[in-house]
Design an enzyme around this catalytic site. Structure first.
Site, PDB file in Angstrom:
ATOM      1  NE  ARG A  75      -4.192  -1.962   1.271  1.00  0.00           N
ATOM      2  CZ  ARG A  75      -4.446  -3.252   1.550  1.00  0.00           C
ATOM      3  NH1 ARG A  75      -3.701  -3.909   2.407  1.00  0.00           N
ATOM      4  NH2 ARG A  75      -5.444  -3.869   0.954  1.00  0.00           N
ATOM      5  CB  CYS A  76       2.343   2.986  -2.503  1.00  0.00           C
ATOM      6  SG  CYS A  76       3.498   4.297  -2.942  1.00  0.00           S
ATOM      7  N   GLY A 107      -8.974   0.700  -4.722  1.00  0.00           N
ATOM      8  CA  GLY A 107      -7.892   1.673  -4.537  1.00  0.00           C
ATOM      9  C   GLY A 107      -6.923   1.634  -5.711  1.00  0.00           C
ATOM     10  CG  ASP A 130     -12.101  -8.549   0.043  1.00  0.00           C
ATOM     11  OD1 ASP A 130     -11.831  -9.607   0.635  1.00  0.00           O
ATOM     12  OD2 ASP A 130     -11.524  -7.475   0.261  1.00  0.00           O
ATOM     13  NE  ARG A 165     -14.830 -27.350  22.215  1.00  0.00           N
ATOM     14  CZ  ARG A 165     -13.629 -27.912  22.311  1.00  0.00           C
ATOM     15  NH1 ARG A 165     -12.938 -28.227  21.224  1.00  0.00           N
ATOM     16  NH2 ARG A 165     -13.115 -28.142  23.493  1.00  0.00           N
ATOM     17  CG  MET A 172     -10.123 -11.846   5.520  1.00  0.00           C
ATOM     18  SD  MET A 172      -8.627 -11.685   4.519  1.00  0.00           S
ATOM     19  CE  MET A 172      -7.571 -10.865   5.684  1.00  0.00           C
ATOM     20  N   GLY A 188     -22.644 -26.259   4.684  1.00  0.00           N
ATOM     21  CA  GLY A 188     -23.863 -26.592   5.423  1.00  0.00           C
ATOM     22  C   GLY A 188     -23.931 -25.921   6.786  1.00  0.00           C
ATOM     23  CG  HIS A 257      -4.146 -11.894   6.217  1.00  0.00           C
ATOM     24  ND1 HIS A 257      -4.570 -11.360   7.415  1.00  0.00           N
ATOM     25  CD2 HIS A 257      -3.964 -10.850   5.375  1.00  0.00           C
ATOM     26  CE1 HIS A 257      -4.630 -10.042   7.297  1.00  0.00           C
ATOM     27  NE2 HIS A 257      -4.275  -9.713   6.077  1.00  0.00           N
TER      28      HIS A 257
HETATM   29  P1  ADP Z   1      -7.126  -2.227  -3.097  1.00  0.00           P
HETATM   30  O1  ADP Z   1      -6.633  -1.959  -4.472  1.00  0.00           O
HETATM   31  O2  ADP Z   1      -7.084  -3.678  -2.741  1.00  0.00           O
HETATM   32  O3  ADP Z   1      -8.464  -1.565  -2.838  1.00  0.00           O
HETATM   33  P2  ADP Z   1      -5.857  -0.097  -1.537  1.00  0.00           P
HETATM   34  O4  ADP Z   1      -7.118   0.649  -1.287  1.00  0.00           O
HETATM   35  O5  ADP Z   1      -4.904  -0.226  -0.413  1.00  0.00           O
HETATM   36  O6  ADP Z   1      -6.099  -1.581  -2.066  1.00  0.00           O
HETATM   37  O7  ADP Z   1      -5.114   0.626  -2.757  1.00  0.00           O
HETATM   38  C1  ADP Z   1      -3.904   0.133  -3.274  1.00  0.00           C
HETATM   39  C2  ADP Z   1      -3.018   1.268  -3.664  1.00  0.00           C
HETATM   40  O8  ADP Z   1      -3.649   2.022  -4.718  1.00  0.00           O
HETATM   41  C3  ADP Z   1      -2.742   2.304  -2.581  1.00  0.00           C
HETATM   42  O9  ADP Z   1      -1.693   1.942  -1.730  1.00  0.00           O
HETATM   43  C4  ADP Z   1      -2.345   3.521  -3.400  1.00  0.00           C
HETATM   44  O10 ADP Z   1      -1.001   3.433  -3.836  1.00  0.00           O
HETATM   45  C5  ADP Z   1      -3.278   3.394  -4.599  1.00  0.00           C
HETATM   46  N1  ADP Z   1      -4.477   4.221  -4.364  1.00  0.00           N
HETATM   47  C6  ADP Z   1      -5.465   3.979  -3.486  1.00  0.00           C
HETATM   48  N2  ADP Z   1      -6.386   4.982  -3.484  1.00  0.00           N
HETATM   49  C7  ADP Z   1      -5.946   5.881  -4.388  1.00  0.00           C
HETATM   50  C8  ADP Z   1      -6.424   7.164  -4.850  1.00  0.00           C
HETATM   51  N3  ADP Z   1      -7.553   7.695  -4.362  1.00  0.00           N
HETATM   52  N4  ADP Z   1      -5.704   7.791  -5.790  1.00  0.00           N
HETATM   53  C9  ADP Z   1      -4.573   7.254  -6.274  1.00  0.00           C
HETATM   54  N5  ADP Z   1      -4.055   6.075  -5.881  1.00  0.00           N
HETATM   55  C10 ADP Z   1      -4.710   5.392  -4.958  1.00  0.00           C
END
Ligand code: ADP
Length: 357
Positions: A75-76, A107, A130, A165, A172, A188, A257
């Protein structure tokens, strides 16, 4: 037709079984069209850090059946800043990357839109266990996660039968209850609680007591992780305690996970290959800012912005002005997608209820 020489590919956000199969298929389809695919390590972070990897035959051989992602994921947050974005674009330019395939969840798709807006045409492929992208019936990894969950529950049953039990299993799925719902039906379960459908707790506990009175020893209750009590406590924990309070021996089990691993099922590998080929072909056709979808067993696509707002509509999270830019026809499409998904989940839920009686 676009004259691409090089497509970058990355996996981002939560990993999912089948991501590797997707990468491999994209490399092969692109090669067939005379295009090189270069791997970007660690999702968008790889674009910031110029961390690229050549996807040689050796690098991609034998990965089709491996989970995780050979490109790693992260995640960046930095990528979301204008400075980070400029660095990412500079990396693409410096390495002659003409377009991007971004495998991940919503994201990741937002990132793909930003790259497209900054001049690097990008396409998203849904890779998440998911299945929480409303525009597509299916996301790569779902089937494997359901099968892994079902196998775990089968194992739990073995020991819970010995000890008479109840097992409350949390699975998840983020805000989406589909993994839980499918696994509950497949194993089931005596009850299933998901965020999308109101859960009748009293009826479920009464049913558990009635089954026990009738001689049933082990019982499985499946709860989706997205379901929380009013104070934010995971509902699976709350329900487990209530079952105990009703006089039963009940154990809470959070699979977490573990269900993201394991060899991808054929379903996930095949979908990954179909989506990867489609993504490469669309980029070459000059299309971008699309999310690849599977609907009615056909691979198609939807504009990412439309898809993300459809998600918000489905989750009742629309913000003021969200719908302003869409035509009446697009709004109808979005509403129809939401209704279709609600109807499908309701129909499945009623199957879970029928077979639990
Ligand atoms: P997923 O893709 O599984 O939903 P994340 O929400 O963590 O996972 O998003 C993955 C990556 O996509 C983030 O770490 C970020 O680098 C990039 N990202 C997320 N949201 C945005 C945004 N609104 N604009 C640009 N890049 C984004």
């Amino acid at each position: 037709m676009q004259k691409f020489r090089k497509i970058g590919i990355l996996t981002s956000g939560g990993d999912a079984p089948g991501m590797n199969a997707c990468v491999k298929a994209a490399v092969h389809r692109a090669a067939e069209l005379g295009i090189e695919v270069i791997g970007i390590n660690g999702g968008y972070a790889g674009l910031i850090q110029n961390d690229l990897v050549e996807l040689t035959e050796h690098k991609i051989s034998n990965i089709v059946g491996e989970s995780g992602t050979i490109l790693y994921s992260s995640r960046c947050p930095e990528f979301k800043t204008e400075e980070g974005m400029q660095t990412a674009i500079a990396t693409c330019r410096a390495n002659s990357i003409d377009a991007l395939i971004c495998i991940g969840g919503d994201g990741t798709f937002r990132g793909a839109t930003d790259m497209t807006l900054h001049g690097i045409p990008s396409i998203g492929i849904p890779g998440t266990i998911d299945n929480d992208i409303t525009a597509t019936d299916y996301t790569i990894g779902l089937d494997t996660a359901i099968n892994t969950s079902t196998a775990l529950i089968d194992n739990l049953r073995d020991t819970h039968e010995s000890h008479a039990r109840v097992g409350v299993v949390e699975l998840m799925g983020n805000e989406c209850g589909q993994i839980a719902l499918y696994a509950a039906i497949a194993s089931g379960a005596v009850a299933c609680a998901i965020p999308e459908i109101p859960f009748n707790e009293d009826a479920a506990i009464k049913r558990i007591l009635a089954h026990r009175a009738a001689g049933k020893r082990n019982m499985i209750v499946v709860v989706a992780e997205g379901l929380k009590a009013d104070d934010g406590t995971p509902y699976a924990e709350v329900l487990n305690q209530k079952i105990k309070d009703a006089g039963m021996d009940s154990k809470f089990f959070r699979a977490a996970h573990v269900i993201r691993g394991g060899r991808p099922t054929a379903r996930d590998r095949v979908t990954a290959a179909r989506m990867a080929c489609y993504a490469v072909e669309k980029l070459v056709e000059g299309k971008s800012n699309l999310v690849v979808c599977e609907n009615e067993d056909k691979i198609d696509s939807m504009d990412i912005t439309l898809a993300l707002i459809t998600d918000r509509m489905y989750k009742n999270k629309l913000k003021p002005g969200d719908l302003d830019r869409f035509s009446p026809a697009e709004l109808e499409t979005m509403k129809a997608i939401c209704e279709k998904r609600r109807a499908e989940i309701a129909a499945l839920y009623s199957v879970a209820e029928h077979i639990a009686q």
